[in-house]
Design an enzyme around this catalytic site. Structure first.
Site, PDB file in Angstrom:
ATOM      1  N   HIS A   7      -6.497  28.335  10.840  1.00 53.34           N
ATOM      2  CA  HIS A   7      -5.691  27.637   9.840  1.00 53.34           C
ATOM      3  C   HIS A   7      -5.118  28.671   8.876  1.00 53.34           C
ATOM      4  CE1 HIS A   7      -6.945  23.513  10.968  1.00 53.34           C
ATOM      5  NE2 HIS A   7      -8.018  24.163  11.405  1.00 53.34           N
ATOM      6  N   HIS A  67     -10.574  20.466   5.543  1.00 47.15           N
ATOM      7  CA  HIS A  67     -11.378  19.410   6.147  1.00 47.15           C
ATOM      8  C   HIS A  67     -12.434  18.933   5.157  1.00 47.15           C
ATOM      9  CE1 HIS A  67      -9.916  22.156   9.284  1.00 47.15           C
ATOM     10  NE2 HIS A  67      -9.897  21.117  10.101  1.00 47.15           N
ATOM     11  N   TYR A 105     -15.532  18.714   5.600  1.00 46.66           N
ATOM     12  CA  TYR A 105     -16.762  19.519   5.630  1.00 46.66           C
ATOM     13  C   TYR A 105     -16.662  20.813   4.826  1.00 46.66           C
ATOM     14  CZ  TYR A 105     -14.335  22.083   9.398  1.00 46.66           C
ATOM     15  OH  TYR A 105     -13.423  22.791  10.140  1.00 46.66           O
ATOM     16  N   GLU A 106     -15.458  21.178   4.391  1.00 49.14           N
ATOM     17  CA  GLU A 106     -15.328  22.375   3.570  1.00 49.14           C
ATOM     18  C   GLU A 106     -15.808  22.137   2.139  1.00 49.14           C
ATOM     19  OE1 GLU A 106     -11.651  24.813   4.400  1.00 49.14           O
ATOM     20  OE2 GLU A 106     -11.209  23.111   5.732  1.00 49.14           O
ATOM     21  N   ALA A 131      -6.745  19.215  17.035  1.00 52.72           N
ATOM     22  CA  ALA A 131      -7.545  19.410  18.241  1.00 52.72           C
ATOM     23  C   ALA A 131      -8.636  18.352  18.235  1.00 52.72           C
ATOM     24  CB  ALA A 131      -8.164  20.810  18.240  1.00 52.72           C
ATOM     25  N   MET A 138     -12.392  16.019  13.360  1.00 54.16           N
ATOM     26  CA  MET A 138     -12.916  16.151  11.997  1.00 54.16           C
ATOM     27  C   MET A 138     -11.792  16.197  10.963  1.00 54.16           C
ATOM     28  SD  MET A 138     -15.730  19.135  12.812  1.00 54.16           S
ATOM     29  CE  MET A 138     -16.746  19.061  14.299  1.00 54.16           C
ATOM     30  N   SER A 139     -10.638  15.620  11.281  1.00 56.91           N
ATOM     31  CA  SER A 139      -9.483  15.749  10.384  1.00 56.91           C
ATOM     32  C   SER A 139      -8.531  14.584  10.577  1.00 56.91           C
ATOM     33  CB  SER A 139      -8.761  17.073  10.681  1.00 56.91           C
ATOM     34  OG  SER A 139      -8.201  17.041  12.004  1.00 56.91           O
ATOM     35  N   ASN A 161     -11.709  19.481  24.844  1.00 55.65           N
ATOM     36  CA  ASN A 161     -12.992  19.381  25.561  1.00 55.65           C
ATOM     37  C   ASN A 161     -13.324  17.910  25.771  1.00 55.65           C
ATOM     38  OD1 ASN A 161     -13.557  19.807  22.434  1.00 55.65           O
ATOM     39  ND2 ASN A 161     -15.186  18.487  23.242  1.00 55.65           N
ATOM     40  N   HIS A 219     -16.360  26.185  18.247  1.00 54.69           N
ATOM     41  CA  HIS A 219     -15.059  26.300  17.590  1.00 54.69           C
ATOM     42  C   HIS A 219     -14.190  27.331  18.305  1.00 54.69           C
ATOM     43  CE1 HIS A 219     -12.136  25.750  14.446  1.00 54.69           C
ATOM     44  NE2 HIS A 219     -12.151  27.034  14.133  1.00 54.69           N
TER      45      HIS A 219
END
Length: 276
Positions: free
Chosen positions: A64, A86, A88-89, A116, A214-215, A238, A250
């Site tokens: 990113h 995100h 989780y950041e 993704a 996750m986004s 995946n 990742h």
């Protein structure tokens, strides 16, 4: 009197307009993990680092870049976010709200989101593209939590057509014209940063999800709140844990996204051309 949020957006927009004076973007674009190279196709581009735009998010994750690229793509003037933040950041959603609202204030009335994702359908494997038809928000938070700013949108926005049917039809037409297989399904957003357990993958399939990431959902909600039409496309990197023997990481996500980026690039350009 302007609210604090309006003043913050106006400050960001002033910097962007000063740097990209010749452009009047009408389409916003957000590039997900490993998809940043698509921004290299933007013509007459002006690249503005996020850290020079007051209030803009500061991505901390590999893949990113943290640039806003303004220019021409597919016959449209676009403002492209090369990278995102995100949940989780741990930074909250204030900067993301400001960024999406800044795109709207710049003149973008359409927002195209990319990401993704892991597939929950064994028939839609790595390298495929999935058009987002709907979403399930399992982040545990909503980016509109807190006092509502009526200057941007209503307290209780509806999400019946969060992912605009008209834009999905344009995307499908563009894919069909170039013979590009394009799945369509429901995207589930989890907070991360852990990848899902096999039990969670089974749960998501029962809930009706076709892909997981996750986004993306926060940007959609913020954009719909301020009246933007939203389209989204996930690059499948995946199969969900437990659906194959493949190890998920990742690094693997970035590599697989990069491989599929050329197909996504073709699709986005075809889509933008068809917007007229």
């Amino acid at each position: 009197m302007l609210t604090d949020a309006e003043r913050a957006v106006d400050a960001a927009v002033a910097v962007i307009r000063a740097r990209a004076l010749q452009h009047r973007p009408r389409v916003g674009l957000v590039l997900g993990s490993g998809l940043g190279r698509i921004a290299e196709r933007i013509g007459n581009a002006v690249t503005i680092p996020y850290d020079t735009i007051p209030g803009f998010p500061r991505p901390t994750v590999a893949g990113h870049a943290g640039h806003l690229v303004v220019g021409e793509l597919g016959g449209q003037t676009v403002a492209c976010m090369q990278g995102r933040v995100h949940a989780y950041e741990g930074k909250g959603f204030g900067a993301l709200r400001l960024a999406i609202r800044s795109l709207h204030r710049l003149g973008c009335r359409t927002l195209v989101l990319t990401c993704a994702a892991g597939s929950l359908d064994v028939d839609v494997g790595p390298g495929r593209l999935m058009l987002i038809r709907d979403h399930i928000n399992l982040l545990g938070v909503n980016p509109l939590t807190g006092p509502n700013d009526d200057a941007f949108g209503p307290r209780f926005p509806g999400l019946t057509d969060a992912w605009a049917p008209s834009l999905r039809a344009v995307m499908q037409d563009a894919a069909a014209e170039m013979g590009l297989p394009l799945a369509e399904g429901v995207y589930a957003a989890l907070s991360g940063p852990c990848f899902e357990t096999p039990a969670e993958v089974r749960m998501l399939r029962i809930l009706g999800a076709d892909a997981v990431g996750m986004s993306t959902v926060p940007e959609c909600i913020i954009a719909r709140h301020c009246g933007m039409a939203v389209a989204g496309c996930a690059v499948i990197t995946n199969l969900g844990v437990g659906l194959s023997d493949e190890q998920v990481s990742h690094t693997h996500t970035l590599a697989q996204a990069s491989v599929a980026a050329s197909d996504l690039e073709r699709l986005l350009i075809g889509f933008l051309k068809r917007l007229g």
